[in-house]
Write a protein that holds these residues in place. Structure first.
Motif, PDB file in Angstrom:
ATOM      1  N   ASP A 174       0.811  -1.213   0.000  1.00  0.00           N
ATOM      2  CA  ASP A 174       0.000   0.000   0.000  1.00  0.00           C
ATOM      3  C   ASP A 174       0.851   1.273   0.000  1.00  0.00           C
ATOM      4  O   ASP A 174       0.549   2.238  -0.710  1.00  0.00           O
ATOM      5  N   VAL A 175       1.900   1.287   0.786  1.00  0.00           N
ATOM      6  CA  VAL A 175       2.750   2.481   0.818  1.00  0.00           C
ATOM      7  C   VAL A 175       3.518   2.611  -0.501  1.00  0.00           C
ATOM      8  O   VAL A 175       3.712   3.726  -1.013  1.00  0.00           O
ATOM      9  N   VAL A 176       3.915   1.485  -1.067  1.00  0.00           N
ATOM     10  CA  VAL A 176       4.568   1.522  -2.382  1.00  0.00           C
ATOM     11  C   VAL A 176       3.608   2.124  -3.413  1.00  0.00           C
ATOM     12  O   VAL A 176       3.997   2.989  -4.208  1.00  0.00           O
ATOM     13  N   VAL A 177       2.372   1.699  -3.359  1.00  0.00           N
ATOM     14  CA  VAL A 177       1.348   2.261  -4.252  1.00  0.00           C
ATOM     15  C   VAL A 177       1.255   3.771  -4.042  1.00  0.00           C
ATOM     16  O   VAL A 177       1.187   4.549  -5.004  1.00  0.00           O
ATOM     17  N   GLY A 178       1.280   4.203  -2.800  1.00  0.00           N
ATOM     18  CA  GLY A 178       1.192   5.631  -2.486  1.00  0.00           C
ATOM     19  C   GLY A 178       2.325   6.420  -3.114  1.00  0.00           C
ATOM     20  O   GLY A 178       2.105   7.461  -3.740  1.00  0.00           O
ATOM     21  N   CYS A 204       5.404   8.145   6.053  1.00  0.00           N
ATOM     22  CA  CYS A 204       4.685   6.979   5.539  1.00  0.00           C
ATOM     23  C   CYS A 204       3.375   6.757   6.299  1.00  0.00           C
ATOM     24  O   CYS A 204       2.398   6.251   5.734  1.00  0.00           O
ATOM     25  N   TRP A 205       3.373   7.128   7.557  1.00  0.00           N
ATOM     26  CA  TRP A 205       2.145   7.036   8.375  1.00  0.00           C
ATOM     27  C   TRP A 205       1.012   7.813   7.689  1.00  0.00           C
ATOM     28  O   TRP A 205      -0.092   7.303   7.516  1.00  0.00           O
ATOM     29  N   ASP A 206       1.338   9.034   7.299  1.00  0.00           N
ATOM     30  CA  ASP A 206       0.334   9.875   6.642  1.00  0.00           C
ATOM     31  C   ASP A 206      -0.005   9.353   5.244  1.00  0.00           C
ATOM     32  O   ASP A 206      -1.165   9.329   4.845  1.00  0.00           O
ATOM     33  N   LEU A 207       1.038   8.935   4.532  1.00  0.00           N
ATOM     34  CA  LEU A 207       0.821   8.453   3.173  1.00  0.00           C
ATOM     35  C   LEU A 207      -0.069   7.207   3.168  1.00  0.00           C
ATOM     36  O   LEU A 207      -0.963   7.067   2.334  1.00  0.00           O
ATOM     37  N   TYR A 208       0.180   6.324   4.127  1.00  0.00           N
ATOM     38  CA  TYR A 208      -0.596   5.083   4.221  1.00  0.00           C
ATOM     39  C   TYR A 208      -2.080   5.392   4.414  1.00  0.00           C
ATOM     40  O   TYR A 208      -2.952   4.773   3.805  1.00  0.00           O
ATOM     41  N   ALA A 209      -2.366   6.383   5.244  1.00  0.00           N
ATOM     42  CA  ALA A 209      -3.759   6.790   5.464  1.00  0.00           C
ATOM     43  C   ALA A 209      -4.358   7.352   4.164  1.00  0.00           C
ATOM     44  O   ALA A 209      -5.519   7.095   3.838  1.00  0.00           O
ATOM     45  N   GLN A 210      -3.532   8.093   3.432  1.00  0.00           N
ATOM     46  CA  GLN A 210      -3.997   8.651   2.153  1.00  0.00           C
ATOM     47  C   GLN A 210      -4.347   7.554   1.150  1.00  0.00           C
ATOM     48  O   GLN A 210      -5.319   7.667   0.409  1.00  0.00           O
ATOM     49  N   VAL A 211      -3.520   6.511   1.151  1.00  0.00           N
ATOM     50  CA  VAL A 211      -3.743   5.425   0.198  1.00  0.00           C
ATOM     51  C   VAL A 211      -5.092   4.751   0.475  1.00  0.00           C
ATOM     52  O   VAL A 211      -5.840   4.446  -0.457  1.00  0.00           O
ATOM     53  N   GLY A 212      -5.401   4.591   1.767  1.00  0.00           N
ATOM     54  CA  GLY A 212      -6.690   3.998   2.132  1.00  0.00           C
ATOM     55  C   GLY A 212      -7.840   4.797   1.545  1.00  0.00           C
ATOM     56  O   GLY A 212      -8.779   4.232   0.962  1.00  0.00           O
ATOM     57  N   ALA A 213      -7.748   6.104   1.677  1.00  0.00           N
ATOM     58  CA  ALA A 213      -8.795   6.992   1.156  1.00  0.00           C
ATOM     59  C   ALA A 213      -8.838   6.938  -0.380  1.00  0.00           C
ATOM     60  O   ALA A 213      -9.904   6.982  -0.995  1.00  0.00           O
ATOM     61  N   LYS A 219     -12.809   1.961  -6.282  1.00  0.00           N
ATOM     62  CA  LYS A 219     -12.465   0.576  -5.899  1.00  0.00           C
ATOM     63  C   LYS A 219     -11.628  -0.128  -6.967  1.00  0.00           C
ATOM     64  O   LYS A 219     -10.938  -1.103  -6.676  1.00  0.00           O
ATOM     65  N   ALA A 220     -11.714   0.364  -8.191  1.00  0.00           N
ATOM     66  CA  ALA A 220     -10.949  -0.259  -9.267  1.00  0.00           C
ATOM     67  C   ALA A 220      -9.448  -0.176  -8.986  1.00  0.00           C
ATOM     68  O   ALA A 220      -8.656  -0.965  -9.499  1.00  0.00           O
ATOM     69  N   ARG A 221      -9.062   0.803  -8.168  1.00  0.00           N
ATOM     70  CA  ARG A 221      -7.642   0.966  -7.839  1.00  0.00           C
ATOM     71  C   ARG A 221      -7.095  -0.207  -7.019  1.00  0.00           C
ATOM     72  O   ARG A 221      -5.877  -0.365  -6.897  1.00  0.00           O
ATOM     73  N   LEU A 222      -7.980  -1.014  -6.438  1.00  0.00           N
ATOM     74  CA  LEU A 222      -7.527  -2.175  -5.670  1.00  0.00           C
ATOM     75  C   LEU A 222      -6.769  -3.155  -6.571  1.00  0.00           C
ATOM     76  O   LEU A 222      -5.944  -3.935  -6.112  1.00  0.00           O
ATOM     77  N   GLU A 223      -7.070  -3.075  -7.867  1.00  0.00           N
ATOM     78  CA  GLU A 223      -6.344  -3.894  -8.833  1.00  0.00           C
ATOM     79  C   GLU A 223      -4.858  -3.528  -8.828  1.00  0.00           C
ATOM     80  O   GLU A 223      -3.985  -4.395  -8.920  1.00  0.00           O
ATOM     81  N   MET A 459      -7.525   2.120  17.528  1.00  0.00           N
ATOM     82  CA  MET A 459      -6.552   2.812  16.699  1.00  0.00           C
ATOM     83  C   MET A 459      -6.622   2.194  15.313  1.00  0.00           C
ATOM     84  O   MET A 459      -6.957   1.027  15.147  1.00  0.00           O
ATOM     85  N   SER A 460      -6.308   2.973  14.317  1.00  0.00           N
ATOM     86  CA  SER A 460      -6.386   2.471  12.967  1.00  0.00           C
ATOM     87  C   SER A 460      -5.268   3.051  12.121  1.00  0.00           C
ATOM     88  O   SER A 460      -5.248   4.240  11.845  1.00  0.00           O
ATOM     89  N   GLY A 461      -4.333   2.182  11.758  1.00  0.00           N
ATOM     90  CA  GLY A 461      -3.245   2.628  10.899  1.00  0.00           C
ATOM     91  C   GLY A 461      -3.796   3.097   9.558  1.00  0.00           C
ATOM     92  O   GLY A 461      -3.330   4.064   8.973  1.00  0.00           O
ATOM     93  N   ARG A 462      -4.825   2.382   9.107  1.00  0.00           N
ATOM     94  CA  ARG A 462      -5.426   2.711   7.827  1.00  0.00           C
ATOM     95  C   ARG A 462      -6.013   4.124   7.818  1.00  0.00           C
ATOM     96  O   ARG A 462      -6.031   4.795   6.797  1.00  0.00           O
ATOM     97  N   LYS A 463      -6.521   4.554   8.988  1.00  0.00           N
ATOM     98  CA  LYS A 463      -7.064   5.913   9.078  1.00  0.00           C
ATOM     99  C   LYS A 463      -6.038   6.898   9.612  1.00  0.00           C
ATOM    100  O   LYS A 463      -6.324   8.093   9.758  1.00  0.00           O
ATOM    101  N   GLY A 464      -4.859   6.393   9.979  1.00  0.00           N
ATOM    102  CA  GLY A 464      -3.840   7.289  10.532  1.00  0.00           C
ATOM    103  C   GLY A 464      -4.190   7.741  11.940  1.00  0.00           C
ATOM    104  O   GLY A 464      -3.725   8.773  12.396  1.00  0.00           O
TER     105      GLY A 464
END
Length: 559
Positions: A174-178, A204-213, A219-223, A459-464
């Motif tokens: 996910d962070v690589v995708v970000g 990366c903490w912030d970026l990871y949350a961004q990727v979730g959003a 949803k096509a981006r999940l590909e 706590m949620s890493g996905r939401k930061g």
RNA sequence: GCGCCCGUAGCUCAGUUGGAUAGAGCGUUUGGCUACGAACCAAAAGGUCGCACGUUCGAGUCGUGCCGGGCGCACCA
């Protein structure tokens, strides 16, 4: 007295009971009387004996009579000033306090015995996904693991400390995708960022949350995610290189954070090596050969290799119905689940795999201890290296949410080789750290109405959303420094900082250990930042004062 | 539906194989720094141990059934 006075007395009581009543006792209760006037130790043993005598002979004995008899036999033991029988049959022991204290003192100052009863134990802890900064929940894991290790080592056991690095998982992907798809950064640009002095793990903490959003938007981006994950798993391509770089830098950050808490490791075992060194292929053969897994030819799991649920009388009837606890190890597309990979790793831990990693030095930690990391690249391998693995048992500090997969890992290993070393291996489960609504607000989170009503917020890493470990340690050190400065202006700034640091980590470590493992900690800033009452600093304070008393006595116990 | 964890003082939590009058910290109230360091100490107030039944001489602890809160039960990790 050899070990502790209580154990000594217990041994004596066991002998007396054997002699007088012909009953051989296992362990039995010792307690502290409700008032010191009643003695230093109390044994409610006579009640139990009365019951057992009645069961064996039918003879009814008064517990008090039994207690009196025991007390007469016990009086002669050194270190005991007197023995009384109280209440309906309590046996209360009064120490010769001066003698007991002197003995205890010499006991404490003796070095730990080399015990080694358990062989080499492999304790795995921390194991944070290497894609963002560590938070307070991760610290609970690490502190629990590190403290367990310290206790085992103090008992004379040999322990090898592992930190499992899931560098080929979805979270890293996910962070690589970000970086690649949101920030459009190249490896060089990422490298520049990571080495630029800022906190890369926070970035990366912030970026990871961004990727979730970002996935949520479309949803096509999940590909893109699954493609990225696949490239990382396969290795030897540009995406994998970026993944490798990011996860390695984040691991550095995690090790730095843990060093602040005086926590270290012997070996970082990486998932990429478990994949690339074919650990799974070997484990697969063993699983098949032992019958631990079977290939389903029909039904819902057709085409998968599964570990069948244990058949008990209760679930036998339900077997045919909808809920089926069989665990899939190899998917119908041929890929391995996490449980499969973990079984391979655990077979290696116990020296049952017949394969080994390559190893290289990663760094010396804050204690000067060499930390090693696995590698698949023979050219990077360093020889000689310590003899890793070949343990006699494993202990895994992993959150309680993973009890089910952990049970499956142990069961899989157990089927392949059923021995007591596997039997005594365990999952050391702990509950998570959540936030009180107040703590969440303090972190700048806007709470929905329903969340504000809740007692705790996950706590949620996905939401930061979470308390970052370094932030909390910083705040603790600042608070401690203020206190130290107000009391000890005569010290240099460096001395003040060192003391503040020691106080801060004691506060944090104690705070995370004072709750039962299996209870959820609802994190509260005031409570965690407190240095008064039932806290680590209070224990330090007590120890310092006790030492000062010994110093004034002209001698001190070795710590 | 099945399984696991939690429920004890206003708040946060201890309570070891079943034992005497269920404890601690925080908070509240009162007192104490020229005595061994006040990051402390002494003391007060504060309890239907979620509920019910059962086992036992004895249950916060064991059993059964409920109630409330949380989490698992993926061809995720």
């Amino acid at each position: 007295m050899s070990s502790s006075p209580a154990i000594e007395i217990k041994d004596r009581l066991r002998a007396i009971v054997q002699e007088s009543f012909g009953i051989s006792l296992e362990d039995f209760a010792v307690e502290t009387p409700p008032k010191t006037e009643l003695g230093d130790l109390a044994f409610p043993l006579a009640f139990d004996l009365a019951k057992r005598i009645k069961a064996a002979t039918g003879e009814k004995k008064n517990p008090r009579e039994i207690a009196v008899r025991l007390s007469e036999e016990l009086k002669a033991l050194p270190g005991i000033s007197r023995v009384e029988v109280a209440g309906a049959g309590y046996l209360n022991v009064f120490f010769d306090r001066a003698q007991v204290f002197t003995n205890l003192l010499s006991e404490v100052s003796r070095p730990a015995v080399i015990n080694q009863q358990l062989g080499k134990l492999i304790v795995e802890h921390t194991s944070i996904n290497p894609n963002k900064a560590a938070h307070i929940g991760h610290v609970r894991n690490a502190v629990l693991g590190d403290t367990t290790i310290r206790i085992l080592r103090a008992m004379g056991e040999t322990v090898e400390v592992h930190n499992y690095i899931d560098n080929t998982g979805v979270q890293v992907a996910d962070v690589v995708v970000g970086f690649i798809h949101i920030e459009k950064k190249s490896l060089d640009e990422i490298r520049k960022l990571a080495e630029g002095g800022g906190k890369f793990d926070y970035y990366c903490w912030d970026l990871y949350a961004q990727v979730g959003a970002w996935y949520e938007e479309d949803k096509a981006r999940l590909e893109i995610r699954s493609r990225t994950l696949h490239e990382i798993e396969e290795g030897g391509n540009a995406t994998a290189q970026i993944g490798e770089y990011i996860s390695s830098r984040i691991v550095d950050c995690h090790l730095d954070t843990m060093s602040r808490l005086d926590i270290g490791y012997d070996l970082l075992a990486r998932e990429s090596e478990i994949l690339h060194l074919h650990f799974w292929t070997h484990a697969f053969e063993k699983l098949k050969a032992s019958g631990a897994i079977v290939l389903e030819t029909e039904g819902r799991n057709k085409g998968c290799w599964v570990m069948r649920a244990e058949e008990t009388e209760e679930n036998a009837a339900q077997k045919e119905t909808e809920h089926d606890a069989d665990k899939i190890i190899v998917r119908s597309n041929g890929t391995v689940t996490y449980t499969g990979k973990d079984i391979a790793y655990h077979l290696w831990k116990l020296g049952k795999l017949g394969l080994d990693f390559h190893y290289r030095n990663l760094r010396r930690d804050h204690r000067g201890h060499e930390v090693w990391v696995t590698t698949a690249d023979v050219k990077l391998a360093i020889d000689p290296h310590p003899d890793f693995g070949n343990g006699t048992a494993f202990l895994n500090v992993i959150d309680v949410g993973q009890s089910y997969p952990q049970a499956n890992v142990k069961r899989g290993v157990m089927i392949i080789d059923h021995d007591e070393r596997v039997a005594r291996s365990a999952h050391l489960a702990y509950e998570k750290v959540t936030l009180t609504p107040a703590a969440a607000v303090e972190l700048g989170v806007e709470l929905s109405e329903s969340d504000a009503q809740r007692q705790q917020i996950g706590m949620s890493g996905r939401k930061g959303l979470g308390v970052k470990a370094d932030d909390l340690i910083d705040r603790l050190e600042e608070n401690a420094l203020k206190e130290v400065q107000s009391r000890h202006q005569e010290l240099t700034v460096d001395e003040q900082r060192l003391i503040a640091h020691q106080i801060a980590i004691a506060a944090l470590r104690y705070f995370l250990l004072k709750f039962t493992r299996t209870s959820i900690i609802a994190f509260d800033f005031n409570e965690a930042l407190s240095f008064e009452g039932e806290t680590g600093p209070y224990i330090q304070y007590s120890a310092v004062r006790a030492n000062n008393i010994f110093r004034k006595l002209g001698r001190r116990p070795k710590s």
